[in-house]
Write a protein that holds these residues in place. Sequence first.
Motif, mmCIF file in Angstrom:
data_model
loop_
_atom_site.group_PDB
_atom_site.id
_atom_site.type_symbol
_atom_site.label_atom_id
_atom_site.label_comp_id
_atom_site.label_asym_id
_atom_site.label_seq_id
_atom_site.Cartn_x
_atom_site.Cartn_y
_atom_site.Cartn_z
ATOM 1 N N HIS A 196 -14.784 -28.881 -39.530
ATOM 2 C CA HIS A 196 -15.240 -28.953 -38.575
ATOM 3 C C HIS A 196 -13.866 -27.497 -37.858
ATOM 4 N N ASP A 197 -13.332 -27.144 -38.520
ATOM 5 C CA ASP A 197 -12.345 -26.162 -38.208
ATOM 6 C C ASP A 197 -11.383 -26.728 -37.352
ATOM 7 N N ALA A 198 -10.866 -27.110 -38.097
ATOM 8 C CA ALA A 198 -10.124 -28.149 -37.236
ATOM 9 C C ALA A 198 -8.405 -28.171 -38.193
ATOM 10 N N TRP A 199 -7.667 -28.200 -37.972
ATOM 11 C CA TRP A 199 -5.872 -27.832 -37.698
ATOM 12 C C TRP A 199 -5.850 -29.777 -38.717
ATOM 13 N N LEU A 200 -4.939 -29.762 -39.896
ATOM 14 C CA LEU A 200 -4.414 -30.570 -39.895
ATOM 15 C C LEU A 200 -2.381 -30.686 -39.959
ATOM 16 N N LEU A 201 -2.017 -32.108 -39.256
ATOM 17 C CA LEU A 201 -0.095 -32.026 -38.995
ATOM 18 C C LEU A 201 -0.050 -33.048 -39.966
ATOM 19 N N LEU A 202 0.699 -33.020 -40.542
ATOM 20 C CA LEU A 202 0.526 -33.660 -41.832
ATOM 21 C C LEU A 202 2.595 -34.197 -41.392
ATOM 22 N N ASP A 203 2.742 -35.265 -41.131
ATOM 23 C CA ASP A 203 3.962 -35.919 -41.217
ATOM 24 C C ASP A 203 4.404 -36.297 -42.435
ATOM 25 N N ASP A 204 4.969 -35.415 -43.388
ATOM 26 C CA ASP A 204 6.005 -36.030 -44.952
ATOM 27 C C ASP A 204 7.089 -36.980 -44.634
ATOM 28 N N ALA A 205 7.535 -36.801 -43.744
ATOM 29 C CA ALA A 205 8.564 -37.506 -43.226
ATOM 30 C C ALA A 205 9.667 -39.005 -44.922
ATOM 31 N N HIS A 206 8.344 -39.634 -45.301
ATOM 32 C CA HIS A 206 8.683 -40.337 -46.760
ATOM 33 C C HIS A 206 8.194 -39.587 -47.709
ATOM 34 N N GLY A 207 7.099 -38.894 -47.784
ATOM 35 C CA GLY A 207 6.921 -38.328 -49.139
ATOM 36 C C GLY A 207 7.743 -37.044 -49.147
ATOM 37 N N PHE A 208 8.613 -36.584 -48.713
ATOM 38 C CA PHE A 208 9.344 -35.057 -49.022
ATOM 39 C C PHE A 208 10.446 -35.591 -49.841
ATOM 40 N N GLY A 209 10.502 -35.443 -51.112
ATOM 41 C CA GLY A 209 11.740 -35.482 -52.084
ATOM 42 C C GLY A 209 11.582 -37.149 -52.731
ATOM 43 N N VAL A 210 10.214 -37.805 -51.847
ATOM 44 C CA VAL A 210 9.773 -38.750 -53.177
ATOM 45 C C VAL A 210 9.081 -38.384 -54.033
ATOM 46 N N LEU A 211 7.877 -37.420 -53.281
ATOM 47 C CA LEU A 211 6.564 -37.656 -53.766
ATOM 48 C C LEU A 211 5.860 -36.276 -55.083
ATOM 49 N N GLY A 212 5.369 -36.784 -55.401
ATOM 50 C CA GLY A 212 5.115 -36.007 -56.322
ATOM 51 C C GLY A 212 5.175 -34.501 -57.389
ATOM 52 N N ALA A 213 5.537 -33.622 -57.881
ATOM 53 C CA ALA A 213 6.430 -33.434 -59.448
ATOM 54 C C ALA A 213 7.580 -32.858 -58.441
ATOM 55 N N GLN A 214 8.218 -32.545 -58.705
ATOM 56 C CA GLN A 214 9.903 -31.956 -58.145
ATOM 57 C C GLN A 214 10.416 -32.920 -56.902
ATOM 58 N N GLY A 215 9.852 -33.786 -56.465
ATOM 59 C CA GLY A 215 9.920 -34.490 -55.191
ATOM 60 C C GLY A 215 9.172 -33.650 -53.947
ATOM 61 N N ARG A 216 8.530 -32.668 -54.642
ATOM 62 C CA ARG A 216 7.638 -31.869 -53.825
ATOM 63 C C ARG A 216 6.556 -31.664 -52.581
ATOM 64 N N GLY A 217 6.674 -33.047 -52.970
ATOM 65 C CA GLY A 217 5.844 -34.287 -51.468
ATOM 66 C C GLY A 217 4.495 -34.477 -51.859
ATOM 67 N N SER A 218 4.114 -34.892 -50.635
ATOM 68 C CA SER A 218 2.237 -35.534 -49.804
ATOM 69 C C SER A 218 1.641 -34.303 -50.981
ATOM 70 N N LEU A 219 1.725 -32.855 -50.191
ATOM 71 C CA LEU A 219 0.812 -32.074 -50.534
ATOM 72 C C LEU A 219 0.365 -31.883 -52.533
ATOM 73 N N ALA A 220 1.859 -32.126 -53.290
ATOM 74 C CA ALA A 220 1.690 -32.285 -54.812
ATOM 75 C C ALA A 220 1.977 -33.115 -55.010
ATOM 76 N N GLN A 221 1.247 -34.326 -54.391
ATOM 77 C CA GLN A 221 1.184 -35.933 -55.549
ATOM 78 C C GLN A 221 -0.458 -35.379 -55.360
ATOM 79 N N TYR A 222 -0.712 -35.027 -54.029
ATOM 80 C CA TYR A 222 -2.623 -34.548 -53.925
ATOM 81 C C TYR A 222 -3.031 -33.607 -54.640
ATOM 82 N N GLY A 223 -1.471 -32.539 -55.208
ATOM 83 C CA GLY A 223 -2.258 -31.971 -55.532
ATOM 84 C C GLY A 223 -3.429 -30.883 -54.786
#
Length: 384
Positions: A196-223
């Motif tokens: 739909h040609d939309a943008w996504l604002l992702l609030d990673d307040a609780h993922g940054f530092g915690v999720l994904g390799a080296q704590g890179r956050g939710s995007l890293a968690q999902y790859g």
Amino acid sequence: MIFHQLQHELDERATQGLLRQRRTLDSPQSPHIVVDGKPYLAFCSNDYLGLASHPQLIAALQQGAQAWGVGAGAAHLVSGHFEPHRQLEMQLAAFVGKPAALLFSTGYMANLGVVQALVGKGDAVFADKLNHSSLNDAMLLARAEVRRYRHGDMQQLAQMLERTQSGRKLIITDAVFSMDGDLAPLPDLLALCERHDAWLLLDDAHGFGVLGAQGRGSLAQYGIDSARIVLMGTLGKAAGVSGAFIAAEQVVIDTLVNHARSYVYTTATPPALSAALLQSLQLIEQGDALREHLQGLVAQLRKGLGGLPWLLMPSDTAIQPLLIGDNQRALGLSEGLRDRGIWVAAIRPPTVPQGTARLRITLSAAHTADDVERLIGALHELAC
Ligand SMILES: *Cc1c(COP(=O)(O)O)cnc(C)c1O
């Protein structure tokens, strides 16, 4: 009389078990805090890696203050933008894999600024109903059309996107829901954005530092990643200090520098905080062992709380809410724990929907397995 009215409203809140009151800590943030002279084992901070009083961060802040003073003295666009700010922005962008980043004083201000800078009248914002209040406030302030979809309901969101006639379309969501602990379906959200040609604002307040390799956050968690994703991360939770950042394409960051009012019209954060955050970023990157320990505590807690009369909400993150329902009952349980020397906050409406008051248990890598065992034991006692 206005004072009379205000008092009446507060009294009403109190009878509904909704009055909010602060408690003062007499110790640094940690699993072991002192409140009103009494020691408690605490399960309610967002200091997920135990960095808030880490000796290396304290030293970095001290050295930062020596080198750069205490206050920034001006807004970033005047004379308040310092070398540690610039370095931190570069390193944050590289860390989350985005071309550029921009520091804000708090996550609340970052959300207000980014939504209002990216959309306005004639545009539309699509928001998960359980989003953090700062995102809700941000979309009201932006004066775009607001559509809220049921929590995680991608079908409803798809229908809304199909029907919209608006100009720019911005989907906004918590990546890890702050009061529930579950993850947003990021790959599905991104697919809808593309369709739909939309943008996504992702609030990673609780993922940054915690999720994904080296704590890179939710995007890293999902790859996953995409230029359509505008990422917000906070620096007062897992990072243990204060502040927030937006990471995105360079043109988005340039737009924010020019149009985000909560960036332009406020004094920059002290550069010493950025010096501390540069150190924090290193500890986060090297912290896979901390995150592994944290994950072990999550599994231990979930196993130990089976068989309680209350629902432990489905979550794999450090946020483990125990759903109580009734406000007074949630408060009562929180007090029962406090009598046993354990501090867990009761979260009530309007922070969460009516009838879903809960104990929001948060775990930290600074907790030990014995700490978690104590909490499990106390909750089983209170259930009898
Ligand atoms: C804490 C939080 C914020 C606000 O961040 P601050 O830096 O505390 O202002 C924004 N979004 C979510 C999801 C949060 O949990």
